[in-house]
Design an enzyme around this catalytic site. Structure first.
Site, PDB file in Angstrom:
ATOM      1  N   HIS A  88      20.430  86.823  16.895  1.00 35.33           N
ATOM      2  CA  HIS A  88      20.463  85.348  16.952  1.00 35.33           C
ATOM      3  C   HIS A  88      21.917  84.906  17.159  1.00 35.33           C
ATOM      4  O   HIS A  88      22.547  85.324  18.115  1.00 35.33           O
ATOM      5  CB  HIS A  88      19.824  84.798  15.669  1.00 35.33           C
ATOM      6  CG  HIS A  88      19.553  83.325  15.613  1.00 35.33           C
ATOM      7  ND1 HIS A  88      19.626  82.484  16.691  1.00 35.33           N
ATOM      8  CD2 HIS A  88      19.202  82.544  14.564  1.00 35.33           C
ATOM      9  CE1 HIS A  88      19.325  81.253  16.305  1.00 35.33           C
ATOM     10  NE2 HIS A  88      19.070  81.248  15.028  1.00 35.33           N
ATOM     11  N   HIS A 104      15.849  86.040  25.975  1.00 32.17           N
ATOM     12  CA  HIS A 104      15.549  84.891  25.117  1.00 32.17           C
ATOM     13  C   HIS A 104      14.041  84.800  24.937  1.00 32.17           C
ATOM     14  O   HIS A 104      13.283  85.075  25.863  1.00 32.17           O
ATOM     15  CB  HIS A 104      16.049  83.590  25.775  1.00 32.17           C
ATOM     16  CG  HIS A 104      16.198  82.464  24.815  1.00 32.17           C
ATOM     17  ND1 HIS A 104      15.149  81.690  24.414  1.00 32.17           N
ATOM     18  CD2 HIS A 104      17.275  82.005  24.142  1.00 32.17           C
ATOM     19  CE1 HIS A 104      15.558  80.785  23.547  1.00 32.17           C
ATOM     20  NE2 HIS A 104      16.851  80.953  23.369  1.00 32.17           N
ATOM     21  N   ASP A 155      24.862  82.866  24.331  1.00 32.48           N
ATOM     22  CA  ASP A 155      25.875  83.694  23.672  1.00 32.48           C
ATOM     23  C   ASP A 155      26.670  84.568  24.627  1.00 32.48           C
ATOM     24  O   ASP A 155      27.648  85.199  24.228  1.00 32.48           O
ATOM     25  CB  ASP A 155      25.198  84.576  22.615  1.00 32.48           C
ATOM     26  CG  ASP A 155      24.659  83.732  21.467  1.00 32.48           C
ATOM     27  OD1 ASP A 155      23.444  83.770  21.225  1.00 32.48           O
ATOM     28  OD2 ASP A 155      25.461  83.019  20.858  1.00 32.48           O
TER      29      ASP A 155
HETATM   30  C1  SDX Z   1      20.092  82.807  20.384  1.00 35.57           C
HETATM   31  O1  SDX Z   1      15.485  81.102  19.636  1.00 35.57           O
HETATM   32  C2  SDX Z   1      16.550  80.435  20.099  1.00 35.57           C
HETATM   33  O2  SDX Z   1      16.454  79.383  20.644  1.00 35.57           O
HETATM   34  C3  SDX Z   1      17.876  81.175  19.839  1.00 35.57           C
HETATM   35  C4  SDX Z   1      19.100  80.504  20.453  1.00 35.57           C
HETATM   36  C5  SDX Z   1      19.412  79.161  19.798  1.00 35.57           C
HETATM   37  O3  SDX Z   1      20.102  78.357  20.416  1.00 35.57           O
HETATM   38  O4  SDX Z   1      19.069  79.025  18.561  1.00 35.57           O
HETATM   39  O5  SDX Z   1      18.892  80.320  21.850  1.00 35.57           O
HETATM   40  C6  SDX Z   1      20.367  81.349  20.236  1.00 35.57           C
HETATM   41  O6  SDX Z   1      19.821  83.462  19.379  1.00 35.57           O
HETATM   42  C7  SDX Z   1      20.081  83.412  21.768  1.00 35.57           C
HETATM   43  C8  SDX Z   1      19.687  84.903  21.762  1.00 35.57           C
HETATM   44  C9  SDX Z   1      20.929  85.733  21.335  1.00 35.57           C
HETATM   45  N1  SDX Z   1      20.567  87.118  21.142  1.00 35.57           N
HETATM   46  C10 SDX Z   1      20.983  88.100  21.973  1.00 35.57           C
HETATM   47  O7  SDX Z   1      21.624  87.890  23.004  1.00 35.57           O
HETATM   48  C11 SDX Z   1      20.634  89.518  21.524  1.00 35.57           C
HETATM   49  C12 SDX Z   1      20.062  90.321  22.702  1.00 35.57           C
HETATM   50  N2  SDX Z   1      18.749  89.761  23.060  1.00 35.57           N
HETATM   51  C13 SDX Z   1      17.631  90.193  22.323  1.00 35.57           C
HETATM   52  O8  SDX Z   1      17.695  91.126  21.337  1.00 35.57           O
HETATM   53  C14 SDX Z   1      16.312  89.555  22.656  1.00 35.57           C
HETATM   54  O9  SDX Z   1      16.307  89.236  23.998  1.00 35.57           O
HETATM   55  C15 SDX Z   1      15.966  88.355  21.820  1.00 35.57           C
HETATM   56  C16 SDX Z   1      16.046  88.660  20.361  1.00 35.57           C
HETATM   57  C17 SDX Z   1      16.872  87.220  22.152  1.00 35.57           C
HETATM   58  C18 SDX Z   1      14.527  87.944  22.170  1.00 35.57           C
HETATM   59  O10 SDX Z   1      13.722  88.956  21.737  1.00 35.57           O
HETATM   60  P1  SDX Z   1      12.143  88.904  21.992  1.00 35.57           P
HETATM   61  O11 SDX Z   1      11.714  87.591  22.515  1.00 35.57           O
HETATM   62  O12 SDX Z   1      11.471  89.407  20.756  1.00 35.57           O
HETATM   63  O13 SDX Z   1      11.988  89.924  23.187  1.00 35.57           O
HETATM   64  P2  SDX Z   1      11.635  91.430  23.013  1.00 35.57           P
HETATM   65  O14 SDX Z   1      12.579  92.072  22.042  1.00 35.57           O
HETATM   66  O15 SDX Z   1      10.170  91.513  22.733  1.00 35.57           O
HETATM   67  O16 SDX Z   1      11.968  92.001  24.462  1.00 35.57           O
HETATM   68  C19 SDX Z   1      10.994  92.000  25.510  1.00 35.57           C
HETATM   69  C20 SDX Z   1      11.412  93.180  26.406  1.00 35.57           C
HETATM   70  C21 SDX Z   1      11.516  94.504  25.635  1.00 35.57           C
HETATM   71  O17 SDX Z   1      11.350  95.546  26.585  1.00 35.57           O
HETATM   72  P3  SDX Z   1       9.894  96.315  26.653  1.00 35.57           P
HETATM   73  O18 SDX Z   1       9.560  96.701  25.219  1.00 35.57           O
HETATM   74  O19 SDX Z   1       8.955  95.267  27.236  1.00 35.57           O
HETATM   75  O20 SDX Z   1      10.139  97.486  27.553  1.00 35.57           O
HETATM   76  O21 SDX Z   1      12.740  92.947  26.928  1.00 35.57           O
HETATM   77  C22 SDX Z   1      13.621  93.947  26.410  1.00 35.57           C
HETATM   78  C23 SDX Z   1      12.945  94.564  25.204  1.00 35.57           C
HETATM   79  O22 SDX Z   1      13.415  95.892  25.005  1.00 35.57           O
HETATM   80  N3  SDX Z   1      14.843  93.232  26.034  1.00 35.57           N
HETATM   81  C24 SDX Z   1      16.067  93.677  26.267  1.00 35.57           C
HETATM   82  C25 SDX Z   1      16.919  92.666  25.802  1.00 35.57           C
HETATM   83  N4  SDX Z   1      16.193  91.653  25.297  1.00 35.57           N
HETATM   84  C26 SDX Z   1      14.911  92.009  25.446  1.00 35.57           C
HETATM   85  N5  SDX Z   1      16.496  94.836  26.827  1.00 35.57           N
HETATM   86  C27 SDX Z   1      17.848  94.960  26.903  1.00 35.57           C
HETATM   87  N6  SDX Z   1      18.731  94.036  26.495  1.00 35.57           N
HETATM   88  C28 SDX Z   1      18.307  92.881  25.935  1.00 35.57           C
HETATM   89  N7  SDX Z   1      19.174  91.965  25.514  1.00 35.57           N
END
Ligand code: SDX
Length: 422
Positions: free
Chosen positions: A263, A302, A358
């Protein structure tokens, strides 16, 4: 085409037609048909937990609006305090309203002397600024016991002003303690963001002037982070607040949720990721590790946005204005290369992974002189009016205490065996 669904319980043949209203179907309707049967959705991926008028975002269309105003227009035309007023009171302020609001905030910005002497000094020298902030916000609860009267809108308003006013002071104090320089008290003659930068960076001998380009850039960063509907930390604030806990402990909990690298902690994680990649020509190797699942591309992806986060684009433009003043961040080219490689790679395209808020914010913060430990603290300052607007809205709606059901996957009933026979 009928905007409704029909749910049938095949065990009894009973069915109910439920209207689809604004993309949701009401749980009350199907609960009557299916007593004791619950929809299982642990991370709320397809579940609405609140009815809110504060903020609207659309992941497919890629838009973000605060109280109906598009973020692009707000970013160009208003200040962070105007946004805080908009989120809290549902309207952008008139000039006299803004002056009065800013005056209330300025009057409430200082923190009790005991805070510095007895609370902040109690932390280890290397305590992370977010750990200090989470604790400090909760500690404010002990200075304002009247804040427990959460059902009184006048009491709520006073605490909301205090929290917006004191977050920058707490943040700057956490930083000054981290770097071992004396605290700087807030200056009511300075605007909100200039005052924060002064509390952060003014040297003992004074003679410190904040560059207006940097102050405006940081004000814009705060504004872009101000709200984002039911994200993890806002959901936390609403959940803790639903027990009628006071706003200080509710926001302390929200700060805790924000701290996580999935997050708000992602901005710090992005910088550490870029520093770990090290050089421009290591980008392809790193992306290969991401695709095998060995690493995560921080600042990408996201839950809602399935294309470019509108805030990321604005931040990218802002970064260049800041770098014109303070010099280009050497990590920028690597970040741009990382984005270019990822956006051209099917692994990311298929998963609809794009830069989020971010990805670029940390580069700007670092260039402005903030250490990485402060990045999520800056996010918390910006998000405070959003957290408060949702907390206040939840109480205005007389929401019930948050208490989800569960899918039990544990042991069936079994007898206790006396310890000597286990
Ligand atoms: C913020 O919710 C909000 O609005 C948050 C926010 C706000 O203003 O409050 O926008 C602020 O928190 C932005 C997000 C910051 N976080 C990151 O940048 C961390 C990296 N991103 C993630 O870990 C992830 O993308 C999330 C946590 C943001 C979202 O996770 P989800 O929706 O649970 O997605 P998921 O983990 O189910 O991923 C779906 C697929 C998976 O692959 P498969 O299992 O389908 O093969 O996408 C892949 C994941 O492995 N994936 C990524 C990835 N994010 C998702 N692979 C590599 N790098 C990534 N960053």
């Amino acid at each position: 085409m009928k905007e409704s669904i029909t749910l049938t319980d095949n065990r009894t043949g009973a069915s109910v037609e439920i209207p689809i209203v604004d993309g949701t179907v009401d749980s009350g309707e199907w609960a009557s048909l299916l007593p004791g049967v619950y929809f299982h959705d642990p991370s709320f991926g397809v579940t609405s937990g609140a009815a809110s008028a504060v903020c609207e975002l659309d992941g497919e269309a890629g838009y973000l609006r605060y109280r109906g105003h598009p973020i692009e227009q707000l970013a160009e035309r208003v200040s962070f305090l105007e946004i805080a007023h908009l989120l809290l009171f549902a309207e952008l302020p008139t000039r006299p309203q803004l002056d009065a609001f800013a005056g209330e905030i300025a009057e409430s910005a200082s923190i009790h002397e005991n805070f510095h002497k007895r609370i902040l000094e109690g932390f280890r020298d290397d305590a992370h600024a977010m750990g200090v902030l989470v604790s400090s916000v909760a500690a404010l609860s002990t200075f304002y016991p009247e804040s427990k009267d959460v059902e009184d809108p006048t009491v709520r308003r006073s605490q909301m002003i205090r929290l917006i006013a004191k977050m920058p002071t707490l943040a700057a104090s956490a930083y000054r303690r981290l770097v071992g320089t004396p605290y700087v008290q807030p200056d009511p003659d300075l605007d909100y963001t200039t005052n924060f930068l002064t509390m952060m960076f003014r040297p003992l001998e004074g003679g410190f002037e904040v560059d207006p380009v940097l102050s405006r850039a940081l004000d814009l960063l705060f504004l872009l982070h101000a709200d984002h509907s039911q994200n993890c930390s806002t959901t936390t604030a609403r959940t803790v607040g639903s027990s009628h806990a006071d706003p200080y402990v509710s926001l302390s909990a929200a700060c805790g949720a924000l701290y996580g690298p999935r997050h708000g902690g992602a901005n710090e994680a992005v910088l550490r990721m870029l520093q770990e990649i090290g050089t421009y020509d290591q980008v392809d190797d790193f992306v290969a590790k991401v695709k095998t699942g060995e690493r995560r591309l921080m600042g990408f992806g996201h839950r809602v946005y399935k294309n470019y986060d509108p805030r990321a684009q604005i931040l990218k433009d802002t970064a260049h204005r800041v770098f014109d003043v303070v010099g280009k961040n050497p990590l920028l080219d690597m970040a741009l290369k990382l984005e270019e490689v990822a956006l051209a790679d099917d692994y990311f395209v298929r998963r609809k992974l794009y830069p989020n808020v971010d990805f670029y914010s940390g580069l700007i913060y670092q260039s402005m002189g903030f250490p990485v430990e402060m990045f999520t603290v800056l996010f918390a300052i910006g998000r405070t009016p959003g957290w408060l607007a949702h907390w206040d809205e939840m109480l205005t709606q007389n929401s019930r205490i948050a208490r989800p059901r569960q899918l039990y996957i544990g042991e069936a009933t079994r007898d206790v065996v006396p310890i000597d026979q286990r």
